[in-house]
Design an enzyme around this catalytic site. Structure first.
Site, PDB file in Angstrom:
ATOM      1  N   ASP A  95      -7.192  49.038  73.630  1.00 22.54           N
ATOM      2  CA  ASP A  95      -7.703  47.740  73.181  1.00 22.54           C
ATOM      3  C   ASP A  95      -7.828  47.671  71.656  1.00 22.54           C
ATOM      4  O   ASP A  95      -8.500  46.791  71.117  1.00 22.54           O
ATOM      5  CB  ASP A  95      -9.081  47.470  73.795  1.00 22.54           C
ATOM      6  CG  ASP A  95      -9.002  46.965  75.234  1.00 22.54           C
ATOM      7  OD1 ASP A  95      -7.887  46.719  75.719  1.00 22.54           O
ATOM      8  OD2 ASP A  95     -10.062  46.828  75.877  1.00 22.54           O
ATOM      9  N   ASP A 243     -20.536  52.245  84.035  1.00 27.66           N
ATOM     10  CA  ASP A 243     -20.468  53.454  84.855  1.00 27.66           C
ATOM     11  C   ASP A 243     -21.671  53.575  85.777  1.00 27.66           C
ATOM     12  O   ASP A 243     -21.535  53.865  86.969  1.00 27.66           O
ATOM     13  CB  ASP A 243     -20.340  54.700  83.964  1.00 27.66           C
ATOM     14  CG  ASP A 243     -21.302  54.687  82.769  1.00 27.66           C
ATOM     15  OD1 ASP A 243     -22.160  53.780  82.680  1.00 27.66           O
ATOM     16  OD2 ASP A 243     -21.192  55.586  81.917  1.00 27.66           O
TER      17      ASP A 243
END
Length: 494
Positions: A95, A243
């Site tokens: 990215d 996460d």
């Protein structure tokens, strides 16, 4: 100070102390679990990776964003992973918005010529940040299992051989490994971070996993069953710790997590306090966001025991302890004056023993985790004592910064995913000077941290006319902690 205000301050102060005490008791229970855990040969079936028919296809995902200093090291290391090339693909989920893209593309091209199945995947925008990149890569991933490594991690060549076999048990959705630290001894800051992370990866992860309580995938150095990710609802970018979010959704769906304390995955710790700040802010705000998101699902679940619910709630509240600690610190000076103004309230101050007991419990818990990695010699114990109180002081110094993060998380204030700058620091001779990703501006919090340093200096001074030195050591640690954070922040500007 009016008696009513005094009672309000005592009530808030005491509540924060009791919450800290409850947290320390949960840590003590995890220590008991940890000490009772007997390392044993795994009885569960495992994939035989010597049999070509049993070798599953694995996708390695490498989410990166502006990693000029470490991307080549990352790619060269991943290329050394020992696994059949016909059963392995690597996705570089890039990215980046700077010129590091070109170096990444060049190195990937070179690796492709060696026969490695490695792809450079770019997106038009950073929607969902890391979670969005992982989700996009997952949509085209060929692997049955998805290993994830952040840019500063350096897994050993046999990492997949040590982790993939556990997925023979079809109930296991995640295998997580312990983080190592290639630059542990670089500075006081790195030693403190390593100390805190070691406690998490020994005491907490083993203590919870050994009794079937919820643990978390740590964002990197772990491997997922693709089916588990999809069944849990896939990656979502509505918290800063995607996460932890996916971990809880997966375990609420009855997926099992396997934690491997003996498999260490080396990584680089932030060496500049501004980088540690951004990491701490993301972790602590994300923890609070996940408490808001998952708390109700955990306590109303019919599939888990009361004890697992308790540890789950305390896990989700981990970062919120900074709020409690900051409240205790801030109110400790008014409490000192209340104690010496209203003699008849003296009995109430017995509650302050909660903080002393909590500190002793954490001291004991962290010693067992420290010695499991560093050894239990007398010299190591002396080093531990110095490191524990250094860690304690600096953690107090971070309490304002982390409290702001926690409050934003609980109040639902959205913010950008701010990456932690990487440095490629492997030894104490390496320098971070000139890193272009470091923050250039002073944060408003730093001014408040300087003011708090002076405030706790006043707290130490107050002990003299009041002839009450009970809180003096606490105020000294607060003074040193806020001073450390403030002055290190001043000198860490690129």
């Amino acid at each position: 100070m009016g008696l009513t205000i005094a009672y309000i301050i005592i009530g808030i102060y005491s509540t924060a102390l009791i919450l800290i005490f409850m947290y320390s008791l949960s840590q003590l229970n995890l220590l008991i679990n940890y000490l009772g855990y007997k390392k044993r040969n795994e009885e569960a079936p495992k994939f035989n990776l010597l049999d070509p028919k049993e070798i599953p296809f694995v996708t390695i995902q490498l989410p990166i964003y502006n990693e000029e200093y470490v991307v080549e090291r990352l790619l060269d290391n991943i290329a050394k992973i020992e696994y059949p090339k016909s059963k392995l693909e690597i996705q570089v989920l890039d990215d980046s918005t700077d010129e590091s893209v070109f170096e990444t593309a060049r190195r990937i091209e070179e690796l492709q010529k060696t026969g490695l199945d490695i792809q450079h995947i770019r997106r038009e925008n950073r929607k969902g940040y890391k979670a969005g990149a992982l989700k996009e890569g997952l949509a085209i991933a060929k692997g049955e299992f998805i290993a994830i490594f952040d840019a500063d991690f350096l897994p050993e060549g046999d990492w997949l051989k040590k982790t993939v076999p556990y997925f023979k048990d079809e109930e296991i959705g995640v295998v997580q490994t312990r983080w190592g630290h290639i630059n542990r001894d670089y500075s006081t800051l790195t030693r403190i971070q390593a100390f805190a992370l070691d406690a998490h990866f020994t005491l907490e992860q083993v203590g919870r996993n050994s009794k079937g309580h919820f643990i978390n995938f740590n964002g990197t150095a772990g491997i997922w069953r693709k089916e588990c990710i999809l069944d849990a609802g896939n990656w979502e970018g509505d918290t800063l710790t995607e996460d932890l979010d996916l971990s809880y959704r997966a375990q609420l769906k009855n997926w099992k997590f396997k934690y491997l304390e003996d498999v260490e995955t080396p990584a680089e710790l932030p060496v500049v306090i501004s980088a540690a700040r951004s990491q701490q802010f993301r972790w602590n705000k994300g923890g609070a966001e996940n408490f808001r998101k998952s708390f109700w699902s955990v306590i109303t679940s019919k599939n888990i025991s009361f004890k697992t619910k308790f540890h789950g709630v305390m896990h989700l509240l981990n970062s919120s302890m900074f709020l409690c600690v900051f409240i205790v610190a801030l109110l400790s000076i008014p409490m000192l004056y209340i104690k010496n103004t209203y003699g008849h309230l003296g009995w109430i101050f017995e509650v302050t023993s909660f903080f002393i007991v909590s500190t002793i419990i954490l001291f004991i818990c962290y010693w067992f985790t420290y010695k499991s990695i560093q050894g239990s010699s007398f010299d190591n114990f002396v080093d531990y004592i110095k490191l524990f109180f250094t860690f304690f002081s600096v953690a107090l110094g971070f309490s304002l910064h982390n409290t702001v993060a926690v409050l934003e998380g609980h109040l639902g204030k959205r913010s950008e995913f701010v990456r932690t700058p990487k440095f490629n620091i492997n030894s104490i001779t390496d320098s971070w000077k000139g890193n272009k990703y470091l923050a250039k501006k002073l944060s408003p919090n730093m001014i408040l941290e300087f003011a708090l340093m002076i405030y706790f200096l006043f707290g130490m001074y107050s002990a003299v006319p009041l002839n009450d030195y009970g809180l003096f050591p606490f105020h000294l640690m607060l003074f040193l902690g806020f001073g450390f954070v403030f002055f290190k922040s001043l000198t860490s500007k690129a």
